[in-house]
Design a protein around this motif. Structure first.
Motif, PDB file in Angstrom:
ATOM      1  N   ARG A 102      38.059  43.494  43.334  1.00 25.30           N
ATOM      2  CA  ARG A 102      37.529  44.800  42.859  1.00 25.30           C
ATOM      3  C   ARG A 102      35.905  44.841  42.873  1.00 25.30           C
ATOM      4  O   ARG A 102      35.321  44.102  42.580  1.00 25.30           O
ATOM      5  CB  ARG A 102      37.990  45.283  41.360  1.00 25.30           C
ATOM      6  N   GLY A 103      35.567  45.926  42.993  1.00 19.43           N
ATOM      7  CA  GLY A 103      34.158  46.500  43.025  1.00 19.43           C
ATOM      8  C   GLY A 103      33.397  46.139  44.456  1.00 19.43           C
ATOM      9  O   GLY A 103      33.907  45.380  45.136  1.00 19.43           O
ATOM     10  N   SER A 104      32.423  46.960  44.675  1.00 20.73           N
ATOM     11  CA  SER A 104      31.805  46.847  46.203  1.00 20.73           C
ATOM     12  C   SER A 104      30.311  47.611  46.199  1.00 20.73           C
ATOM     13  O   SER A 104      30.337  48.052  45.125  1.00 20.73           O
ATOM     14  CB  SER A 104      32.605  47.262  47.085  1.00 20.73           C
ATOM     15  N   GLY A 105      29.863  47.114  46.987  1.00 20.88           N
ATOM     16  CA  GLY A 105      28.477  47.665  47.245  1.00 20.88           C
ATOM     17  C   GLY A 105      27.318  47.004  46.765  1.00 20.88           C
ATOM     18  O   GLY A 105      27.470  45.685  45.939  1.00 20.88           O
ATOM     19  N   VAL A 106      25.919  47.306  46.675  1.00 25.10           N
ATOM     20  CA  VAL A 106      24.859  46.529  46.327  1.00 25.10           C
ATOM     21  C   VAL A 106      25.008  46.237  44.959  1.00 25.10           C
ATOM     22  O   VAL A 106      24.718  44.991  44.439  1.00 25.10           O
ATOM     23  CB  VAL A 106      23.350  46.827  47.053  1.00 25.10           C
ATOM     24  N   GLU A 107      25.144  47.174  44.052  1.00 26.21           N
ATOM     25  CA  GLU A 107      24.881  47.238  42.625  1.00 26.21           C
ATOM     26  C   GLU A 107      25.881  46.768  41.841  1.00 26.21           C
ATOM     27  O   GLU A 107      26.110  46.407  40.811  1.00 26.21           O
ATOM     28  CB  GLU A 107      24.240  48.622  42.262  1.00 26.21           C
ATOM     29  N   VAL A 108      27.026  46.673  42.468  1.00 23.94           N
ATOM     30  CA  VAL A 108      28.330  46.171  41.732  1.00 23.94           C
ATOM     31  C   VAL A 108      28.834  44.834  42.362  1.00 23.94           C
ATOM     32  O   VAL A 108      29.122  44.733  43.559  1.00 23.94           O
ATOM     33  CB  VAL A 108      29.360  47.287  42.055  1.00 23.94           C
ATOM     34  N   ILE A 109      28.825  44.014  41.482  1.00 22.34           N
ATOM     35  CA  ILE A 109      29.525  42.489  41.947  1.00 22.34           C
ATOM     36  C   ILE A 109      30.938  42.684  42.013  1.00 22.34           C
ATOM     37  O   ILE A 109      31.747  42.850  40.992  1.00 22.34           O
ATOM     38  CB  ILE A 109      28.956  41.557  40.556  1.00 22.34           C
ATOM     39  N   ARG A 110      31.123  42.229  43.156  1.00 26.45           N
ATOM     40  CA  ARG A 110      32.820  41.980  43.416  1.00 26.45           C
ATOM     41  C   ARG A 110      33.524  40.970  42.369  1.00 26.45           C
ATOM     42  O   ARG A 110      32.979  39.900  42.160  1.00 26.45           O
ATOM     43  CB  ARG A 110      33.076  41.931  44.961  1.00 26.45           C
ATOM     44  N   GLN A 111      34.591  41.165  42.080  1.00 26.02           N
ATOM     45  CA  GLN A 111      35.297  40.497  41.136  1.00 26.02           C
ATOM     46  C   GLN A 111      36.693  40.148  41.707  1.00 26.02           C
ATOM     47  O   GLN A 111      37.470  41.100  41.924  1.00 26.02           O
ATOM     48  CB  GLN A 111      35.408  41.055  39.711  1.00 26.02           C
ATOM     49  N   HIS A 112      37.088  38.860  41.549  1.00 22.73           N
ATOM     50  CA  HIS A 112      38.442  38.692  41.988  1.00 22.73           C
ATOM     51  C   HIS A 112      39.184  38.488  40.644  1.00 22.73           C
ATOM     52  O   HIS A 112      39.037  37.578  39.884  1.00 22.73           O
ATOM     53  CB  HIS A 112      38.629  37.255  42.931  1.00 22.73           C
ATOM     54  N   CYS A 113      40.278  39.178  40.612  1.00 18.30           N
ATOM     55  CA  CYS A 113      40.869  39.475  39.022  1.00 18.30           C
ATOM     56  C   CYS A 113      42.289  38.780  39.187  1.00 18.30           C
ATOM     57  O   CYS A 113      43.024  39.288  40.213  1.00 18.30           O
ATOM     58  CB  CYS A 113      40.931  40.695  38.647  1.00 18.30           C
ATOM     59  N   ILE A 114      42.610  37.956  38.195  1.00 15.70           N
ATOM     60  CA  ILE A 114      44.103  37.491  38.034  1.00 15.70           C
ATOM     61  C   ILE A 114      44.364  37.529  36.515  1.00 15.70           C
ATOM     62  O   ILE A 114      43.617  37.216  35.693  1.00 15.70           O
ATOM     63  CB  ILE A 114      44.073  36.069  38.750  1.00 15.70           C
ATOM     64  N   THR A 115      45.699  38.132  36.518  1.00 17.89           N
ATOM     65  CA  THR A 115      46.214  38.222  35.125  1.00 17.89           C
ATOM     66  C   THR A 115      47.428  37.350  35.054  1.00 17.89           C
ATOM     67  O   THR A 115      48.202  37.601  35.870  1.00 17.89           O
ATOM     68  CB  THR A 115      46.377  39.637  34.639  1.00 17.89           C
ATOM     69  N   THR A 116      47.542  36.500  33.955  1.00 23.57           N
ATOM     70  CA  THR A 116      48.880  35.765  34.040  1.00 23.57           C
ATOM     71  C   THR A 116      48.940  35.166  32.532  1.00 23.57           C
ATOM     72  O   THR A 116      48.125  35.692  31.393  1.00 23.57           O
ATOM     73  CB  THR A 116      48.435  34.434  34.979  1.00 23.57           C
ATOM     74  N   SER A 117      49.900  34.319  32.466  1.00 22.57           N
ATOM     75  CA  SER A 117      50.201  33.641  31.101  1.00 22.57           C
ATOM     76  C   SER A 117      50.367  32.364  31.282  1.00 22.57           C
ATOM     77  O   SER A 117      50.607  31.790  32.406  1.00 22.57           O
ATOM     78  CB  SER A 117      51.516  34.386  30.450  1.00 22.57           C
TER      79      SER A 117
END
Length: 406
Positions: A102-117
């Motif tokens: 998530r996230g793109s562009g110069v001012e937004v840091i892209r994040q690889h997101c995972i949700t688990t338990s």
């Protein structure tokens, strides 16, 4: 904060129940206090013995390659994690098919997101294949883990500063004879001190000397002159290539930088280095481009070792379109120390009068010069006697214009 407030409310309810002798309030207060204490305890131990690892199958790759990427999260304690949210910084220039980025562009840091338990003593592993879409010195991380208790009263998080690095080399294009023609590719120069004698270039004959090799004796000439004669060959020096990459894409700094032209030039420079290595030349790199995270311009001394190509490709992978000084100043500093027989291969998307003057000075000093021009239009400056190869259209469809320095 919410947990502390709930703990205070629980104590107040329990106190009122004791004073008023109200059993319902006592039970409610006791249950609230137990829940608050459990939530507070969980908040403290949630990420104890929880580890997060990343592994890359390779630390270096070329544009277009895929690299195996593995993420491991383990819980080495008896307390489960009801939910865990993993947010890992992921750079531009790398793609992660199957992953949620998530996230793109110069001012937004892209994040690889995972949700688990995570159950007690459980280890979870995710496997991906990273697609290297742009050259650069890519950093994956740092990562932030968040989790909450079963009641939803509190949440905990932990920050792991460790990062993984993936160096993506620029694309190498086979330009064939456009870089070095087959016959005398670098225009071997004559030298007063022969390093190599080219036995295919007969120059003259002279009287034999005891230091001359016996295999060079000309027996026919010896028979005619009745004394030993030896062949003299044209002396040449070993072949050296200096790749000079111009990071400037416009004549003046205020005109900005053209990323398309710069990426073409980087690709052309990498292709020259690859071709020089394949031919067994001694070669090096200079540039006025700034390397990422160092603030210094690129410079790889002349060499012919097995690691020479890797060093140049690493430098080009980290090159940014930031000019610290005109390339003419860099060339002036190198001109006096160039070995005899060096060919200067200038890779540039612009040609200015100052650059043409410096090139002519190098040429007048006895060195060969070849220009690889990566701009769109024809050069605005003419340089008689200097070969100019236009590569703009050839590289247009083969270069990715979105490099990443993160």
């Amino acid at each position: 904060m919410l947990n502390e407030l709930w703990l205070l409310v629980s104590v107040v309810i329990l106190f009122i129940g004791l004073v008023a002798s109200q059993g319902l309030l006592l039970v409610l207060g006791a249950l609230s206090l137990i829940v608050s204490l459990v939530a507070k305890f969980w908040d403290r131990v949630a990420f104890q013995k929880v580890t997060h690892f990343r592994t890359l199958s390779h630390a270096r790759a070329f544009v277009g390659d895929t690299v195996e990427y593995v993420i491991t999260l383990s819980n080495e304690k008896a307390i489960p994690l009801i939910w865990v949210d993993i947010q890992d910084a992921f750079p531009e220039g790398l793609e992660l098919p199957g992953g949620s980025v998530r996230g793109s562009g110069v001012e937004v840091i892209r994040q690889h997101c995972i949700t688990t338990s995570l159950l007690p003593y459980q280890k979870v592993t995710w496997k991906y294949k990273i697609e290297c879409t742009a050259r650069g010195y890519h950093r994956i991380g740092p990562v932030r883990l968040r989790s909450g208790d079963i009641f939803g009263f509190s949440s905990a998080e932990i920050y792991y500063p460790k990062v993984e690095h993936l160096l993506v080399y620029p694309k190498i294009v086979d330009l064939g004879e456009l870089i070095f023609p087959e016959q005398h590719p670098l225009g071997e120069s004559k030298s007063w001190k022969p390093v190599v004698q080219d036995t295919t270039r007969f120059l003259r004959q002279r009287d034999y000397s005891p230091v001359d090799p016996m295999k060079h004796i000309d027996w026919k000439a010896t028979a005619r002159k009745q004394r030993l004669q030896t062949k003299v060959f044209e002396p040449v020096v070993s072949l050296n290539v200096l790749i000079a990459l111009n990071a400037a894409t416009s004549e003046y700094a205020w005109q900005g930088s053209n990323r398309r032209f710069f990426e073409r030039a980087v690709t052309a420079a990498a292709s020259v280095a690859s071709d020089a290595d394949r031919h067994g030349y001694t070669y090096g790199l200079i540039s006025n481009a700034v390397a990422s995270y160092s603030g210094k311009w690129l410079s790889v001394p002349m060499g012919a070792s097995s690691s020479q190509l890797s060093m140049i490709l690493e430098s080009l992978a980290m090159a940014g379109p930031y000019v610290v000084t005109p390339l003419t100043e860099v060339l002036k500093g190198e001109r006096a120390s160039l070995p005899s027989g060096t060919t200067v291969v200038l890779v540039t998307s612009i040609l200015t009068r100052a650059m043409a003057t410096e090139i002519n000075l190098i040429k007048d000093s006895g060195y060969q010069v070849r220009v690889l021009y990566t701009g769109d239009q024809a050069p605005s400056v003419e340089m008689p006697g200097v070969p100019i190869v236009r590569l703009g259209r050839i590289l247009e469809t083969q270069v990715d214009y979105e490099p990443a320095m993160a």
